[in-house]
Design a protein around this motif. Structure first.
Motif, PDB file in Angstrom:
ATOM      1  N   THR A   1      -3.802  -4.692 -11.062  1.00  0.00           N
ATOM      2  CA  THR A   1      -3.049  -4.029  -9.481  1.00  0.00           C
ATOM      3  C   THR A   1      -3.110  -4.991  -8.289  1.00  0.00           C
ATOM      4  O   THR A   1      -4.623  -5.791  -8.284  1.00  0.00           O
ATOM      5  CB  THR A   1      -3.146  -2.712  -8.774  1.00  0.00           C
ATOM      6  OG1 THR A   1      -4.239  -3.073  -7.819  1.00  0.00           O
ATOM      7  CG2 THR A   1      -3.219  -2.080  -9.960  1.00  0.00           C
ATOM      8  N   THR A   2      -2.292  -5.783  -7.224  1.00  0.00           N
ATOM      9  CA  THR A   2      -2.804  -6.628  -6.228  1.00  0.00           C
ATOM     10  C   THR A   2      -1.464  -6.606  -5.502  1.00  0.00           C
ATOM     11  O   THR A   2      -1.170  -6.418  -5.809  1.00  0.00           O
ATOM     12  CB  THR A   2      -2.812  -8.620  -7.333  1.00  0.00           C
ATOM     13  OG1 THR A   2      -3.624  -9.246  -6.144  1.00  0.00           O
ATOM     14  CG2 THR A   2      -1.984  -8.560  -7.767  1.00  0.00           C
ATOM     15  N   HIS A   3      -2.003  -7.350  -4.201  1.00  0.00           N
ATOM     16  CA  HIS A   3      -0.280  -7.337  -3.694  1.00  0.00           C
ATOM     17  C   HIS A   3      -0.822  -8.794  -3.174  1.00  0.00           C
ATOM     18  O   HIS A   3      -0.430  -9.713  -2.240  1.00  0.00           O
ATOM     19  CB  HIS A   3      -0.696  -6.894  -1.701  1.00  0.00           C
ATOM     20  CG  HIS A   3      -2.224  -6.131  -1.334  1.00  0.00           C
ATOM     21  ND1 HIS A   3      -2.290  -4.980  -0.898  1.00  0.00           N
ATOM     22  CD2 HIS A   3      -3.379  -7.048  -1.273  1.00  0.00           C
ATOM     23  CE1 HIS A   3      -3.407  -4.844  -0.356  1.00  0.00           C
ATOM     24  NE2 HIS A   3      -3.744  -5.825  -0.895  1.00  0.00           N
ATOM     25  N   TYR A   4      -1.750  -9.667  -3.648  1.00  0.00           N
ATOM     26  CA  TYR A   4      -1.376 -11.277  -3.886  1.00  0.00           C
ATOM     27  C   TYR A   4      -0.474 -11.708  -4.882  1.00  0.00           C
ATOM     28  O   TYR A   4      -0.660 -11.567  -5.886  1.00  0.00           O
ATOM     29  CB  TYR A   4      -2.911 -12.320  -4.046  1.00  0.00           C
ATOM     30  CG  TYR A   4      -3.683 -11.704  -2.857  1.00  0.00           C
ATOM     31  CD1 TYR A   4      -4.553 -11.760  -1.229  1.00  0.00           C
ATOM     32  CD2 TYR A   4      -5.437 -10.587  -3.207  1.00  0.00           C
ATOM     33  CE1 TYR A   4      -4.604 -11.792  -0.495  1.00  0.00           C
ATOM     34  CE2 TYR A   4      -6.015 -10.889  -1.895  1.00  0.00           C
ATOM     35  CZ  TYR A   4      -6.213 -10.833  -1.083  1.00  0.00           C
ATOM     36  OH  TYR A   4      -6.570 -10.374   0.323  1.00  0.00           O
TER      37      TYR A   4
ATOM     38  N   THR B   1      -9.488  -8.633  -3.325  1.00  0.00           N
ATOM     39  CA  THR B   1      -8.808  -8.387  -1.652  1.00  0.00           C
ATOM     40  C   THR B   1     -10.283  -8.166  -1.474  1.00  0.00           C
ATOM     41  O   THR B   1     -11.771  -8.266  -1.469  1.00  0.00           O
ATOM     42  CB  THR B   1      -8.400  -6.789  -1.813  1.00  0.00           C
ATOM     43  OG1 THR B   1      -7.325  -6.554  -2.304  1.00  0.00           O
ATOM     44  CG2 THR B   1      -8.796  -6.147  -0.528  1.00  0.00           C
TER      45      THR B   1
ATOM     46  N   ASP C   1      -8.502  -2.881 -10.554  1.00  0.00           N
ATOM     47  CA  ASP C   1      -7.479  -2.504  -9.530  1.00  0.00           C
ATOM     48  C   ASP C   1      -7.790  -3.138  -7.862  1.00  0.00           C
ATOM     49  O   ASP C   1      -8.806  -3.061  -7.377  1.00  0.00           O
ATOM     50  CB  ASP C   1      -8.143  -0.915  -9.649  1.00  0.00           C
ATOM     51  CG  ASP C   1      -6.945  -0.412  -8.142  1.00  0.00           C
ATOM     52  OD1 ASP C   1      -5.970  -0.937  -7.900  1.00  0.00           O
ATOM     53  OD2 ASP C   1      -7.061   0.729  -7.885  1.00  0.00           O
ATOM     54  N   GLU C   2      -7.184  -3.864  -7.636  1.00  0.00           N
ATOM     55  CA  GLU C   2      -7.360  -5.429  -6.663  1.00  0.00           C
ATOM     56  C   GLU C   2      -8.970  -5.779  -6.326  1.00  0.00           C
ATOM     57  O   GLU C   2      -9.213  -5.716  -5.201  1.00  0.00           O
ATOM     58  CB  GLU C   2      -7.036  -4.527  -4.978  1.00  0.00           C
ATOM     59  CG  GLU C   2      -5.552  -3.895  -4.908  1.00  0.00           C
ATOM     60  CD  GLU C   2      -5.332  -3.491  -3.682  1.00  0.00           C
ATOM     61  OE1 GLU C   2      -5.560  -3.532  -2.538  1.00  0.00           O
ATOM     62  OE2 GLU C   2      -4.523  -3.227  -3.443  1.00  0.00           O
TER      63      GLU C   2
ATOM     64  N   THR D   1      -2.469   2.474  -7.248  1.00  0.00           N
ATOM     65  CA  THR D   1      -3.587   3.161  -8.026  1.00  0.00           C
ATOM     66  C   THR D   1      -3.410   4.167  -8.852  1.00  0.00           C
ATOM     67  O   THR D   1      -4.784   4.256  -9.325  1.00  0.00           O
ATOM     68  CB  THR D   1      -4.536   3.326  -6.074  1.00  0.00           C
ATOM     69  OG1 THR D   1      -4.462   1.445  -5.806  1.00  0.00           O
ATOM     70  CG2 THR D   1      -5.720   3.895  -6.542  1.00  0.00           C
TER      71      THR D   1
ATOM     72  N   GLN E   1     -10.322   0.585  -6.839  1.00  0.00           N
ATOM     73  CA  GLN E   1     -10.402  -0.014  -5.631  1.00  0.00           C
ATOM     74  C   GLN E   1     -11.449   0.409  -4.993  1.00  0.00           C
ATOM     75  O   GLN E   1     -11.350  -0.764  -4.017  1.00  0.00           O
ATOM     76  CB  GLN E   1      -8.907   0.575  -4.950  1.00  0.00           C
ATOM     77  CG  GLN E   1      -8.186  -0.727  -4.032  1.00  0.00           C
ATOM     78  CD  GLN E   1      -7.149   0.433  -2.817  1.00  0.00           C
ATOM     79  OE1 GLN E   1      -6.678   1.042  -4.368  1.00  0.00           O
ATOM     80  NE2 GLN E   1      -6.487  -0.748  -2.717  1.00  0.00           N
TER      81      GLN E   1
ATOM     82  N   ASN F   1       0.910  -1.578   0.054  1.00  0.00           N
ATOM     83  CA  ASN F   1       0.222  -0.001   0.442  1.00  0.00           C
ATOM     84  C   ASN F   1       0.793   1.284  -0.050  1.00  0.00           C
ATOM     85  O   ASN F   1       1.744   1.450   0.975  1.00  0.00           O
ATOM     86  CB  ASN F   1      -0.807   0.081   1.107  1.00  0.00           C
ATOM     87  CG  ASN F   1      -2.054  -1.295   1.027  1.00  0.00           C
ATOM     88  OD1 ASN F   1      -2.649  -1.300  -0.103  1.00  0.00           O
ATOM     89  ND2 ASN F   1      -2.130  -1.689   2.525  1.00  0.00           N
TER      90      ASN F   1
END
Lengths: 322, 242
Positions: free
Chosen positions: A187-190, A160, A156-157, A45, A85, A40
């Motif tokens: 976009t992802t944080h996985y 989540t 965007d994510e 984003t 997001q 983050n």
């Protein structure tokens, strides 16, 4: 990249005094899924919303289908689908009313029921949106973003807050869209999500791209690892291409660009001397390793230079070749 | 994009009717106030001018101004405006569709009010064009003012407070303009021009003379539309402050 669908170069975005994006550049080709990763606050984003045409860049250039997403909005928007997001619904409309409203706002609408069915929302069609769970809302988000049969999809994510079942359903839909030729910016944080879906990816940190390329390219920026435990009096290890860390006896870690070569050397050496290597492990770097290296700022690529995208590509290829 | 405006307006109408606070404020309050004024106050030509002016101003204030402010503020608060901005239609189309129900509601209610007043004994307007200018121009002013007000309103609850100054301006201006006929300062207050036009529409006489006499009021109404429009344009936000 020939005929890129999305083209970003030297992108800078500021809010007030804070520069959230500091010289980002990448291209996404037709039918490709490009993933932006990062923690983050990395600028994912902001980058995404600028490419979508939600905000003007403070510097640099953004092109979608060769056009400016803000100035040529009327020509770009009918061809893209956007899943923000954070965005909301009119809670007092039902699911079906929301989707029908969307249907009448897009140029190339697809049918409502199959879209709802694919994401398991059909039985909820007459429920007010405010009564949906968080996961159901996220799935409705995806229904709306894809309803206009977009050529380019911004996600965007997208997963989540989703349970594993819904996450898989989302991936399935994204895969189907890719098969049908849709270009996707994600976009992802996985990390798993990027590994499963992305053709190419970039890891952002502090408003810059720290590393980018295909999964193989990106993984190659971190060296592979061989780990094992040596018994006492095992003697001196053979010469290896990689760097040996650890004591002569005890836990040994080898960091190497030539996993097969060094592993073979170690195994041959051990066999010759009849040495037992306990807890032996050999593995290529995972995306997780690269990600953490980037976060800790000890990633070897110098991301402070601007316009270093090409350099990174070059370096990663060198790493692969080596 | 005609279908988009229509679809947005239909959805917005449903939302308006499904929110009880807004529905009561926008529909019942002005109708009841107008009804009691028409049946309780009328009499002299001057009193009828006051009754009709206030009826039109009630409608503009509650059905148009308050509804517009509350609708836009609450859609923004819900991040729904942001979503609409990620869709295909131009943001201007999104706003037009969102505001259309308030305007249509205002026009319908104004018509109903005037009908009630005439049935209760008010003189039939001699110059209908001036009445239409008062209602349509007033609605334009109130929509623009609603957008401007929503620029400094964070939540839909806050709208009940932030709309107070313009409410006062509408009613004070209206009463002043009807009482002090031909007073130019009264026209400067937002409700003054609307009330002046309504009063003039009730008079008998040469059509052109009437319209010529109404020019200052028409001019001021335009000025207020432009001022509110400029404020909205400068400070309007699509997303809540983060």
């Amino acid at each position: 990249m020939n005929q890129s669908v999305i083209n970003v170069s030297e992108l800078h975005c500021s809010y007030g005094g804070f520069e959230a994006v500091r010289g980002v550049g990448f291209d996404v080709g037709p039918g490709e899924l490009f993933a932006l990763l990062g923690t983050n606050g990395a600028g994912k984003t902001t980058t995404m919303e600028t490419i979508e045409g939600h905000r003007a860049p403070t510097g640099g250039k953004v092109r979608v289908f060769g056009m400016d997403p803000m100035r040529d909005r009327a020509r770009v928007r009918p061809r893209v689908g956007i899943m923000l997001q954070h965005s909301g619904f009119a809670g007092d409309l039902t699911v079906a009313e929301t989707v029908r409203l969307w249907q009448s706002m897009v140029s190339r609408p697809s049918a409502v029921d199959p879209a709802l069915e694919a994401l398991g929302l059909k039985h909820r069609r007459n429920v007010r949106v405010k009564q949906l769970s968080g996961g159901e809302r996220r799935r409705l988000d995806l229904v709306l973003a894809t309803l206009g049969n977009p050529e380019v999809l911004f996600l965007d994510e997208p997963t989540t807050g989703l349970d594993p079942e819904s996450r898989k359903a989302t991936w399935e839909i994204v895969r189907n869209l890719l098969e049908a030729g849709t270009t996707v910016l994600l976009t992802t944080h996985y990390l798993e999500e990027a590994e499963r879906l992305a053709h190419r990816l970039a890891i952002m940190h502090d408003g810059r791209i720290a590393v980018s390329g295909s999964l193989t390219d990106v993984l190659a920026t971190q060296r592979a690892r061989i780990e094992f435990e040596l018994p006492e009096d095992a003697g001196k290890l053979p010469d290896l291409a990689g760097e040996i860390r650890g004591e002569a006896s005890g836990r040994i870690e080898v960091r190497t660009d030539r996993l097969q070569h060094d592993l073979h050397a170690v195994l041959a050496w051990a066999r010759e001397r009849d040495v037992r290597l306990s807890r032996l492990r050999a593995q290529h770097a995972s995306l997780d390793d690269v990600f953490h290296a980037v976060q800790q700022g000890d990633h070897q690529q110098d991301s402070s230079q601007q316009g270093d995208h090409a350099d990174i590509e070059h370096e990663t290829r060198k790493a692969v070749a080596g | 994009m005609g279908s988009a405006i229509w679809a947005l307006a239909t959805a917005e109408t449903k939302l308006l009717l499904r929110n009880k606070t807004v529905a009561v404020t926008a529909i019942l309050v002005p109708l009841l106030l107008g009804f009691f004024m028409a049946t309780g106050i009328g009499g002299s030509a001057r009193m009828w001018a006051l009754v009709l002016s206030m009826q039109v101003l009630f409608v503009l204030a509650f059905a148009v101004y308050f509804t517009a402010t509350a609708a836009v503020t609450s859609r923004r608060e819900d991040l729904y405006l942001k979503r609409l901005c990620s869709a295909e239609p131009h943001p201007a189309v999104v706003l037009a569709g969102t505001l259309l129900p308030a305007v249509v509601l205002g026009l319908l209610q104004a018509t109903a009010m005037i009908a009630i007043a005439v049935l209760a004994g008010a003189p039939v307007p001699g110059n209908v064009v001036l009445l239409i200018v008062a209602v349509v121009g007033g609605a334009a002013m109130c929509v623009a003012a609603g957008l401007a007000t929503s620029a400094y309103t964070a939540t839909s609850e806050q709208a009940q407070i932030t709309t107070m100054p313009f409410f006062l301006a509408l009613f004070v201006g209206g009463i002043w303009a009807v009482n002090a006929q031909d007073s130019l300062p009264a026209l400067l207050v937002p409700g003054g021009a609307v009330a002046d036009l309504v009063r003039r529409s009730l008079t008998e006489g040469n059509w052109f003379t009437q319209v010529a006499g109404a020019l200052p009021a028409i001019g001021m109404l335009l000025v207020w539309v432009v001022i509110a429009g400029l404020v909205a344009r400068r400070w309007f936000r699509w997303e809540p402050r983060s």
